[in-house]
Design a protein around this motif. Sequence first.
Motif, PDB file in Angstrom:
ATOM      1  N   ARG A   2      46.647  34.618  20.762  1.00 28.36           N
ATOM      2  CA  ARG A   2      46.349  35.951  21.259  1.00 28.36           C
ATOM      3  C   ARG A   2      45.127  35.865  22.170  1.00 28.36           C
ATOM      4  N   ARG A   3      44.978  36.801  23.073  1.00 30.93           N
ATOM      5  CA  ARG A   3      43.977  36.667  24.141  1.00 30.93           C
ATOM      6  C   ARG A   3      42.540  36.644  23.641  1.00 30.93           C
ATOM      7  N   PHE A   4      42.264  37.214  22.458  1.00 28.27           N
ATOM      8  CA  PHE A   4      40.881  37.300  21.984  1.00 28.27           C
ATOM      9  C   PHE A   4      40.651  36.553  20.676  1.00 28.27           C
ATOM     10  N   ASP A   5      41.549  35.623  20.360  1.00 27.10           N
ATOM     11  CA  ASP A   5      41.345  34.807  19.164  1.00 27.10           C
ATOM     12  C   ASP A   5      40.000  34.097  19.231  1.00 27.10           C
ATOM     13  N   VAL A 223      42.040  48.211  29.272  1.00 24.36           N
ATOM     14  CA  VAL A 223      40.755  47.608  28.887  1.00 24.36           C
ATOM     15  C   VAL A 223      40.971  46.170  28.426  1.00 24.36           C
ATOM     16  N   ALA A 224      41.984  45.962  27.585  1.00 23.45           N
ATOM     17  CA  ALA A 224      42.247  44.612  27.068  1.00 23.45           C
ATOM     18  C   ALA A 224      42.581  43.648  28.199  1.00 23.45           C
ATOM     19  N   TYR A 225      43.365  44.094  29.149  1.00 19.53           N
ATOM     20  CA  TYR A 225      43.686  43.230  30.287  1.00 19.53           C
ATOM     21  C   TYR A 225      42.431  42.860  31.065  1.00 19.53           C
ATOM     22  N   PRO A 229      41.036  36.736  30.064  1.00 15.26           N
ATOM     23  CA  PRO A 229      40.988  35.725  31.126  1.00 15.26           C
ATOM     24  C   PRO A 229      41.960  35.997  32.275  1.00 15.26           C
ATOM     25  N   GLU A 230      42.993  36.782  32.023  1.00 14.10           N
ATOM     26  CA  GLU A 230      43.943  37.100  33.089  1.00 14.10           C
ATOM     27  C   GLU A 230      43.275  37.865  34.231  1.00 14.10           C
ATOM     28  N   ALA A 231      42.170  38.540  33.939  1.00 17.21           N
ATOM     29  CA  ALA A 231      41.456  39.326  34.953  1.00 17.21           C
ATOM     30  C   ALA A 231      40.176  38.635  35.391  1.00 17.21           C
ATOM     31  N   ALA A 232      40.157  37.320  35.310  1.00 16.63           N
ATOM     32  CA  ALA A 232      38.928  36.560  35.571  1.00 16.63           C
ATOM     33  C   ALA A 232      38.357  36.770  36.970  1.00 16.63           C
ATOM     34  N   TYR A 233      39.174  37.205  37.916  1.00 14.13           N
ATOM     35  CA  TYR A 233      38.692  37.373  39.293  1.00 14.13           C
ATOM     36  C   TYR A 233      38.387  38.839  39.613  1.00 14.13           C
ATOM     37  N   ILE A 234      38.341  39.666  38.599  1.00 13.70           N
ATOM     38  CA  ILE A 234      38.024  41.084  38.797  1.00 13.70           C
ATOM     39  C   ILE A 234      36.634  41.362  38.245  1.00 13.70           C
ATOM     40  N   SER A 235      35.733  41.767  39.105  1.00 11.10           N
ATOM     41  CA  SER A 235      34.384  42.124  38.666  1.00 11.10           C
ATOM     42  C   SER A 235      33.808  43.159  39.622  1.00 11.10           C
ATOM     43  N   GLY A 236      33.103  44.128  39.058  1.00  4.04           N
ATOM     44  CA  GLY A 236      32.499  45.180  39.867  1.00  4.04           C
ATOM     45  C   GLY A 236      33.432  46.331  40.184  1.00  4.04           C
ATOM     46  N   GLU A 237      34.707  46.152  39.914  1.00 12.91           N
ATOM     47  CA  GLU A 237      35.692  47.185  40.223  1.00 12.91           C
ATOM     48  C   GLU A 237      35.810  48.190  39.075  1.00 12.91           C
ATOM     49  N   THR A 238      36.102  49.433  39.416  1.00  6.53           N
ATOM     50  CA  THR A 238      36.547  50.415  38.431  1.00  6.53           C
ATOM     51  C   THR A 238      38.021  50.678  38.710  1.00  6.53           C
ATOM     52  N   VAL A 239      38.837  50.421  37.716  1.00  7.28           N
ATOM     53  CA  VAL A 239      40.286  50.570  37.851  1.00  7.28           C
ATOM     54  C   VAL A 239      40.674  51.911  37.232  1.00  7.28           C
ATOM     55  N   TYR A 240      41.337  52.744  38.018  1.00  4.49           N
ATOM     56  CA  TYR A 240      41.703  54.083  37.553  1.00  4.49           C
ATOM     57  C   TYR A 240      43.097  54.082  36.935  1.00  4.49           C
TER      58      TYR A 240
END
Length: 271
Positions: A2-5, A223-225, A229-240
């Motif tokens: 699981r992603r947060f094990d 939030v979980a996504y 690690p699947e969102a490792a290249y997303i930073s500083g963004e607010t996703v609506y």
Amino acid sequence: MRRFDGLTALVTGGGSGIGAAVVRRLADEGARVAVVDRDSEQARAVSTELGGLGLALTADVREEAAVARAVADAVGHFGGVDVAVNAAGYGAAAEVVDMTLEQWRGVMDVDLSGVFLSTKHQARQMLRQGRGGVIVNIASTNAEQPAEGLAAYCAAKAGVVMFTQVAALELAAHGIRVVGVGPGLTETPATAALLQTSGALAAYLDNIAAGRPAQVAEIAGLVAYLASPEAAYISGETVYIDGGLRARSYPTLRQRRGEAYAGSAFLRGQA
């Protein structure tokens, strides 16, 4: 896996609404979760659902010492903090000419200063650990979409979006990502009264392309996504996540309050 094990998460406002849904989702995916809420009973109830994966902590995000202590207690119990989600929020409705300074400060202290204090101490812990981490701040569509009667809330959530960008810039070199989530109308205990107001739900649904409010589990999934690690290249963004609400217009104050709306108290000579 699981992603947060093997990871530890800390969620403010985790005792109800979106925060509680985030707690459950992260735990379902293997995280140990510190449930932080100013309501100790709600924090304990949600934490108990998680068994050994949960820890209930009481803290008011307006108080820096309490925030720092909650982070320290989570570290003392679980050994660190890898993911932090700042979902504690508060709203007060008043038109600008009627709003008191106390109302303004009340919203700002929780929704903006609370995010600042939480991020500050979560980031400090992640820096001490030296292995990076992710901080997710809950904003709102009202960061971009003005709403009559919600000047403080809109301003605070817009502040969360910009604060998230600045924190992301400052922490990126240390492997810490900071991102935002901007929910639209969501079914929570906090919105229950609004959705029961005559005409209010219809006014919202007329402006939501999806034709319904969001469910807390849908916000938690995003939030979980973003924390994974699947969102490792997303930073500083607010996703609506708003079902298309921002593409249309926001219901007016008269629509949201229905027959109860009598206009500004100031203009009616009552303030």
